[in-house]
Design a protein around this motif. Structure first.
Motif, PDB file in Angstrom:
ATOM      1  N   UNK A 187     -10.775 -27.231   0.086  1.00  0.00           N
ATOM      2  CA  UNK A 187     -11.302 -28.404   0.790  1.00  0.00           C
ATOM      3  C   UNK A 187     -11.848 -29.431  -0.205  1.00  0.00           C
ATOM      4  N   UNK A 188     -12.600 -28.956  -1.192  1.00  0.00           N
ATOM      5  CA  UNK A 188     -13.172 -29.858  -2.201  1.00  0.00           C
ATOM      6  C   UNK A 188     -12.083 -30.485  -3.074  1.00  0.00           C
ATOM      7  N   UNK A 189     -11.022 -29.718  -3.358  1.00  0.00           N
ATOM      8  CA  UNK A 189      -9.903 -30.264  -4.132  1.00  0.00           C
ATOM      9  C   UNK A 189      -9.269 -31.437  -3.384  1.00  0.00           C
ATOM     10  N   UNK A 190      -9.184 -31.325  -2.060  1.00  0.00           N
ATOM     11  CA  UNK A 190      -8.665 -32.436  -1.259  1.00  0.00           C
ATOM     12  C   UNK A 190      -9.599 -33.646  -1.312  1.00  0.00           C
ATOM     13  N   UNK A 191     -10.916 -33.394  -1.322  1.00  0.00           N
ATOM     14  CA  UNK A 191     -11.884 -34.493  -1.449  1.00  0.00           C
ATOM     15  C   UNK A 191     -11.695 -35.209  -2.781  1.00  0.00           C
ATOM     16  N   UNK A 192     -11.455 -34.427  -3.822  1.00  0.00           N
ATOM     17  CA  UNK A 192     -11.206 -34.991  -5.160  1.00  0.00           C
ATOM     18  C   UNK A 192      -9.980 -35.903  -5.123  1.00  0.00           C
ATOM     19  N   UNK A 193      -8.925 -35.431  -4.466  1.00  0.00           N
ATOM     20  CA  UNK A 193      -7.678 -36.191  -4.414  1.00  0.00           C
ATOM     21  C   UNK A 193      -7.798 -37.467  -3.586  1.00  0.00           C
ATOM     22  N   UNK A 194      -8.657 -37.459  -2.580  1.00  0.00           N
ATOM     23  CA  UNK A 194      -8.878 -38.675  -1.785  1.00  0.00           C
ATOM     24  C   UNK A 194      -9.452 -39.781  -2.676  1.00  0.00           C
ATOM     25  N   UNK A 195     -10.404 -39.414  -3.535  1.00  0.00           N
ATOM     26  CA  UNK A 195     -10.987 -40.398  -4.459  1.00  0.00           C
ATOM     27  C   UNK A 195      -9.929 -40.891  -5.439  1.00  0.00           C
ATOM     28  N   UNK A 196      -9.126 -39.954  -5.972  1.00  0.00           N
ATOM     29  CA  UNK A 196      -8.087 -40.345  -6.931  1.00  0.00           C
ATOM     30  C   UNK A 196      -7.070 -41.274  -6.274  1.00  0.00           C
TER      31      UNK A 196
END
Length: 203
Positions: free
Chosen positions: A174-183
């Protein structure tokens, strides 16, 4: 010496890697000056086989994400606490020294974070694929580390590593997806960059 210490390998390994990159026309050396990245890589075969295929940077980035996101479950199963804590230490060091960190330090961290996660998964195929693909994403990494929101990404990385230490693959994913949203937000104005094509050798 810094790269050998960062990747926990001998200096001979770094030297051999540099030789390979020089052989592929990516780096060049100037005696008494240093090693440099070429401003443009020849469009010839560059030592690759005739099985090369061309893919957009968008396709490469999407595949990298699939690989390292799916590695979370294997990291939870296979990685030791000490291995995960080693990544956490690297993350915390950069966070603490963020205001004085160099572009080089941020780039080394960013370009290796996903690959390190894959390495901890114990899946050699995932690790090999990431090594092949991440060589093409340097321009994205530079854009990310230069953005004002990069510290937020580092904080998310810290939370990802905490989740992995807690053996919570779902939260890490879930956090990896949050990271990718910012990227994705950072690179949203880079459509021409994302359409650039790169040669990938598929055996």
């Amino acid at each position: 010496r810094q790269m050998a210490e960062y990747f926990n390998v001998s200096r001979n390994v770094i030297r051999e890697a540099v030789k390979v990159l020089e052989g592929n026309g990516i780096l060049y050396s100037r005696q008494g000056s240093g090693i440099y990245v070429k401003s443009s890589v020849p469009s010839s075969n560059n030592g690759r086989s005739s099985a090369d295929s061309f893919y957009t940077l968008r396709q490469i980035l999407d595949l990298c994400r699939i690989i390292w996101h799916s590695s979370m479950i294997s990291v939870v199963k296979n990685a030791s606490d000490s291995e995960i804590k080693k990544l956490k230490l690297s993350n915390q060091k950069l966070l603490v020294e963020y205001s004085t960190s160099t572009v080089h330090q941020r780039f080394i961290y960013e370009s290796s974070f996903g690959m390190n996660i894959c390495q901890l998964s114990g899946n050699s195929l995932a690790n090999d694929l990431m090594r092949e693909l991440l060589g093409e994403t340097a321009e994205i990494d530079y854009k990310i580390i230069s953005h004002p929101r990069y510290k937020t990404i580092l904080e998310i990385d810290s939370a990802i590593l905490d989740a992995l230490l807690s053996r919570d693959a779902y939260r890490a994913y879930f956090l990896a997806n949050e990271r990718d949203i910012i990227i994705e937000d950072i690179i949203s104005d880079s459509s021409s960059l994302m359409e650039k094509t790169y040669s990938i050798c598929i055996h």
